[in-house]
Design a protein around this motif. Structure first.
Motif, short mmCIF file in Angstrom:
data_model
loop_
_atom_site.label_atom_id
_atom_site.label_comp_id
_atom_site.label_asym_id
_atom_site.label_seq_id
_atom_site.Cartn_x
_atom_site.Cartn_y
_atom_site.Cartn_z
N LEU A 1 40.01 41.82 32.47
CA LEU A 1 40.87 42.58 33.26
C LEU A 1 41.63 43.56 32.41
CD1 LEU A 1 42.31 39.79 35.45
CD2 LEU A 1 40.26 41.11 35.90
N GLY A 2 41.65 44.74 32.70
CA GLY A 2 42.67 45.69 32.08
C GLY A 2 43.51 46.52 33.15
N ARG A 3 44.60 46.91 32.66
CA ARG A 3 45.58 47.33 33.59
C ARG A 3 46.80 48.05 32.70
NH1 ARG A 3 48.70 42.32 36.39
NH2 ARG A 3 47.04 42.67 37.87
N MET A 4 47.19 49.01 33.47
CA MET A 4 48.31 49.64 32.76
C MET A 4 49.85 48.99 32.98
SD MET A 4 50.08 53.47 33.60
CE MET A 4 51.04 52.88 34.94
N PRO B 1 53.10 44.78 34.42
CA PRO B 1 51.62 45.15 34.66
C PRO B 1 51.54 45.81 36.04
CG PRO B 1 51.97 42.86 33.93
CD PRO B 1 53.27 43.52 33.97
N GLN B 2 50.58 46.76 36.52
CA GLN B 2 50.60 47.60 37.55
C GLN B 2 49.25 47.16 38.05
OE1 GLN B 2 53.16 49.75 38.54
NE2 GLN B 2 54.22 48.27 37.07
N ASN B 3 49.15 47.54 39.46
CA ASN B 3 47.74 47.54 40.04
C ASN B 3 47.41 48.94 40.21
OD1 ASN B 3 47.18 44.62 40.11
ND2 ASN B 3 48.76 44.59 41.89
N PRO B 4 46.07 49.13 40.37
CA PRO B 4 44.76 48.27 40.57
C PRO B 4 44.46 47.80 39.11
CG PRO B 4 44.19 50.40 40.75
CD PRO B 4 45.54 50.63 40.51
N LEU B 5 43.56 46.79 39.17
CA LEU B 5 42.85 46.41 38.07
C LEU B 5 41.58 46.91 37.57
CD1 LEU B 5 42.81 42.33 38.91
CD2 LEU B 5 44.41 43.49 37.04
N ALA B 6 41.29 47.23 36.25
CA ALA B 6 39.68 47.39 35.76
C ALA B 6 39.21 46.11 35.61
CB ALA B 6 39.99 48.31 34.56
N THR B 7 38.19 45.81 35.93
CA THR B 7 37.44 44.50 35.88
C THR B 7 35.95 44.83 35.31
OG1 THR B 7 36.31 44.66 38.11
CG2 THR B 7 38.65 43.46 38.05
N TYR B 8 35.72 43.55 34.53
CA TYR B 8 34.54 43.58 33.93
C TYR B 8 33.95 42.21 33.84
CZ TYR B 8 30.84 43.68 30.05
OH TYR B 8 29.77 43.37 29.28
N ASN B 9 32.67 41.92 34.12
CA ASN B 9 32.31 40.54 34.05
C ASN B 9 30.65 40.58 33.80
OD1 ASN B 9 30.71 38.05 35.06
ND2 ASN B 9 32.77 37.50 35.41
N THR B 10 30.10 39.98 32.82
CA THR B 10 28.98 39.81 32.36
C THR B 10 28.29 38.39 32.04
OG1 THR B 10 26.96 40.61 31.02
CG2 THR B 10 29.11 40.68 30.28
N PRO B 11 27.22 37.80 32.53
CA PRO B 11 26.80 36.68 32.10
C PRO B 11 26.16 36.56 30.97
CG PRO B 11 25.28 37.30 34.08
CD PRO B 11 26.67 38.28 33.80
#
Length: 144
Positions: free
Chosen positions: A74-77, A83-93
């Motif tokens: 998760l990344g956010r400003m 911490p603010q919303n929205p989230l930057a999300t990344y998922n990889t198996p």
């Protein structure tokens, strides 16, 4: 404060109505596990002269997995430590997956003075936020 016909404007008033862009690029890789940890160097500090200045921010996160991972990065400003919303999300198996994820923020700085906007990340043990490819760009517009 509005402008009035025939009003003499000061340089300070004119300066406040111009957008002031500021950018920062990360300086080092942040390695997990982390929770809302600062991405080194991806920090902007601005000083406002009026209450209720507005900001627009573009946040770019370079997130990668170093081995197969089931966690979501998760990344956010963060604005003044919150911490603010929205989230930057990344998922990889998969092992060694990577993505550059962008998020946009907009809001108001209610008080006069110094404000800090920075990138933070929440990472699993097998994830990283690559600082030198992560950046933040902030435009400040003050009301007069």
């Amino acid at each position: 404060m509005p402008f009035y016909a025939g009003q003499r404007l000061t340089a300070g008033q004119m300066g406040r109505i111009q957008p002031r862009p500021t950018t920062a690029v990360g300086t080092a890789t942040l390695t997990g596990p982390q929770t809302n940890a600062d991405i080194p160097g991806a920090t902007v500090t601005v000083t406002t002269e009026t209450a209720n200045a507005t900001y627009k921010a573009l946040a770019v996160f370079d997130l990668r997995a170093t081995i197969a991972s089931t966690g979501t990065a998760l990344g956010r400003m963060s604005l003044d430590g919150v911490p603010q919303n929205p989230l930057a999300t990344y998922n990889t198996p998969a092992a060694s997956g990577r993505a550059t994820v962008v998020q946009v923020y907009q809001g108001t700085l209610p008080t006069v003075g110094s404000h800090t906007l920075k990138l933070v990340a929440t990472l699993a043990a097998s994830q990283e936020a690559v600082g030198v490819n992560s950046s933040i760009m902030v435009d400040i517009l003050e009301v007069i």
